[in-house]
Design an enzyme around this catalytic site. Structure first.
Site, PDB file in Angstrom:
ATOM      1  N   HIS A 189       0.821  -1.228   0.000  1.00 50.62           N
ATOM      2  CA  HIS A 189       0.000   0.000   0.000  1.00 50.62           C
ATOM      3  C   HIS A 189       0.848   1.268   0.000  1.00 50.62           C
ATOM      4  O   HIS A 189       0.519   2.239   0.688  1.00 50.62           O
ATOM      5  CB  HIS A 189      -0.980   0.004   1.178  1.00 50.62           C
ATOM      6  CG  HIS A 189      -2.264  -0.682   0.878  1.00 50.62           C
ATOM      7  ND1 HIS A 189      -3.007  -1.347   1.846  1.00 50.62           N
ATOM      8  CD2 HIS A 189      -2.940  -0.831  -0.277  1.00 50.62           C
ATOM      9  CE1 HIS A 189      -4.087  -1.869   1.283  1.00 50.62           C
ATOM     10  NE2 HIS A 189      -4.069  -1.565   0.005  1.00 50.62           N
ATOM     11  N   HIS A 289      -6.776  -5.739 -10.960  1.00 47.43           N
ATOM     12  CA  HIS A 289      -7.113  -5.128  -9.671  1.00 47.43           C
ATOM     13  C   HIS A 289      -8.625  -5.045  -9.543  1.00 47.43           C
ATOM     14  O   HIS A 289      -9.303  -4.669 -10.496  1.00 47.43           O
ATOM     15  CB  HIS A 289      -6.511  -3.711  -9.637  1.00 47.43           C
ATOM     16  CG  HIS A 289      -6.777  -2.956  -8.384  1.00 47.43           C
ATOM     17  ND1 HIS A 289      -7.553  -1.813  -8.354  1.00 47.43           N
ATOM     18  CD2 HIS A 289      -6.374  -3.169  -7.114  1.00 47.43           C
ATOM     19  CE1 HIS A 289      -7.586  -1.349  -7.116  1.00 47.43           C
ATOM     20  NE2 HIS A 289      -6.884  -2.151  -6.347  1.00 47.43           N
TER      21      HIS A 289
HETATM   22 MG   LIG Z   1      -3.392  -2.731  -4.047  1.00 47.79          MG
END
Ligand SMILES: [Mg+2]
Length: 386
Positions: A189, A289
C-alpha cells in the site's frame, strides 16, 4: 440500435452506469474512481450528451472519441469512460447473444484462480484470515499487509528497525500459517521509500511471496523500476494507472513483473485488454485489480478468460477498507455474481455480455454511502501512506 439513456447509479459504496437502447437491451458498467464517485457520475452525465443517439456497437470509436476530444484525463474521467466501455461491451454481447470473452477471441481457460482478501488490525487477525482462506479452499491470499490494517485514526510511529523487522517477522508468520498450499500476495500500500522497499523485499525473499504490491508510491515510475531491479520478489503494480501509456512507461523501465490494471479506471475492458496484450509481449503476468463490486469482477473475468498471461484475480470478500465494513452480499446486488468453487477458482460464466445484472430494488435497499475523507497521520502530525 441506438443509445437512449446513460444513467449513473449510486448503490452502497459503488457507482454503476446503466446504458439503455431502443431495442430494450440494457448494458451495465462500473467506475473504479471510488474516492470521487460524485465527480465521476457528473462526467458520465457529460458523456451522455455525446452518447445518446449513437450506435452502441462502435465501442472503440466511442472510446477514442471520448478520450481524445479534449485534453483532460485522470482517474475521474477514466473511471467514467471505463464504466461506459464496460456497459457498451455488455450491450454488444447481449445483442450478439454471446459472452464478451467470445467476442475477444474466446476463452483460454474455463475458470480463474482467485485470491482471498485478508484484513486485520493485528498480525494474529491476519494469520487467522489465512487459516480461514485455507479452510475455504483458497490457494492464495492477498490484501495481506505485513504492517496490519491499523485504524487510520491512530497516529503512527515506528523506528526503522521496528518497521522492517516487524514486517519480516509478520511475513514469516504468514508463511507458517499458509504452508505451501497458499500463495502470499503481499500488499505494501505504498508505505515504503525506495530504500526501505529494497531492504524488505530482500528480507522476505526466503518466504517466496507470489508478489509484493505497490512497495512505493507509483507516481515515479523510475523508483518502481529501481526497487524491482534490486529484489527478486516480483513487483506488482498498476492499480492507479489510468492508461495504456502509463503501463508502457512502467514496463519500459522494468517496473513490474506483474501488472495490475483496474478494468474500472484503465479504460474498461478495451483498456485492460490492451494492457494485458502489452504485458504479454514481455512475458509479464496480469493480475486484474478489483476492490469493487461483482460487476467489476464480471468485467475482470473477461480479461481472465482471454489473456494467456493472466495469473490470478483479486476477489473481494466481505469487507472494505477498515475491517468489519461489510459489503452487500454479491447475490443481493446482482444476478450472475461469480462464486468461489471451493478450490481457489471461480467459474467464468458464458452468459451474454458480462453476465451480471443489477437486482431490482438494489439501489433502494443499499443507499449510497459516501466514503469519508480520512487518512493516517504520523505522531508528528504529517501524512503517512497506508
Ligand atoms: Mg493494491
Amino acid at each position: 440500435m441506438r443509445i437512449e439513456s446513460v444513467t449513473p447509479i449510486f448503490i452502497d459504496r459503488y457507482l454503476f452506469v446503466e446504458i439503455t437502447t431502443d431495442t430494450g437491451i440494457v448494458g451495465l458498467g462500473e467506475s473504479g474512481a471510488w474516492g470521487f464517485q460524485e465527480g465521476t457520475a457528473a462526467t458520465i452525465t457529460r458523456f451522455a450528451e455525446y452518447l445518446i443517439g449513437k450506435d452502441p456497437l462502435l465501442i472503440e470509436h466511442h472510446w477514442q472519441y471520448l478520450y481524445r476530444w479534449t485534453h483532460f484525463g485522470g482517474a475521474v474521467v477514466m473511471g467514467a469512460l471505463s464504466a461506459v466501455d464496460i456497459a457498451l461491451w455488455d450491450i454488444t454481447g447481449k445483442h450478439l447473444d454471446a459472452p464478451v470473452h467470445a467476442l475477444l477471441g474466446g476463452k483460454v481457460r474455463d475458470r480463474a484462480r482467485v485470491y482471498y482478501h485478508v484484513f486485520g488490525e493485528t498480525t494474529d487477525e491476519l494469520v487467522d484470515g489465512i487459516a480461514d482462506a485455507r479452510r475455504q479452499g483458497y490457494t492464495a491470499v492477498g490484501h495481506l499487509t505485513p504492517f496490519t490494517d491499523a485504524l487510520r485514526t491512530e497516529p503512527y510511529f515506528e523506528t526503522h528497525v521496528q518497521k522492517i523487522r516487524g514486517a519480516v517477522d509478520a511475513v514469516a508468520r504468514y508463511r507458517e500459517a499458509a504452508g505451501t498450499e497458499v500463495d502470499l500476495c503481499i500488499e505494501i500500500h505504498r508505505r515504503l521509500s525506495p530504500f526501505e522497499a529494497v531492504q524488505l523485499g530482500n528480507a522476505i525473499e526466503q518466504y517466496t511471496p507470489l508478489f509484493m504490491e505497490d512497495p512505493v508510491l507509483p507516481d515515479n515510475i523510475d523508483e518502481m523500476g529501481y526497487v524491482a531491479s534490486k529484489t527478486t520478489v516480483p513487483i506488482a503494480t498498476g492499480e492507479r494507472y489510468t492508461s495504456l501509456w502509463e503501463f508502457q512507461m512502467l514496463l519500459a523501465r522494468g517496473g513490474a513483473q506483474l501488472v495490475r490494471p483496474d478494468v474500472c479506471i484503465v479504460g474498461g475492458i478495451t483498456g485492460a485488454r490492451k494492457v494485458a496484450a502489452l504485458a504479454e509481449a514481455l512475458h509479464i503476468g496480469v493480475v486484474p485489480h478489483n476492490p469493487l463490486s461483482p460487476v467489476s469482477t464480471a468485467a475482470c473475468l473477461q480479461i481472465a478468460a482471454t489473456a494467456p498471461n493472466f495469473v490470478i484475480q483479486e476477489f473481494p470478500n466481505d469487507s472494505w477498507g477498515e475491517k468489519g465494513d461489510m459489503r452487500p452480499e454479491p447475490s443481493a446486488l446482482v444476478s450472475g455474481a461469480a462464486e468461489h468453487d471451493g478450490e481457489g477458482f471461480v467459474t467464468i460464466n458464458d452468459l451474454p455480455g458480462i453476465g451480471v445484472a443489477l437486482q431490482p430494488g438494489a439501489a433502494e435497499r443499499y443507499p449510497y454511502r459516501k466514503r469519508e475523507i480520512l487518512t493516517r497521520l504520523h505522531v508528528d502530525g504529517s501524512v503517512v501512506d497506508q
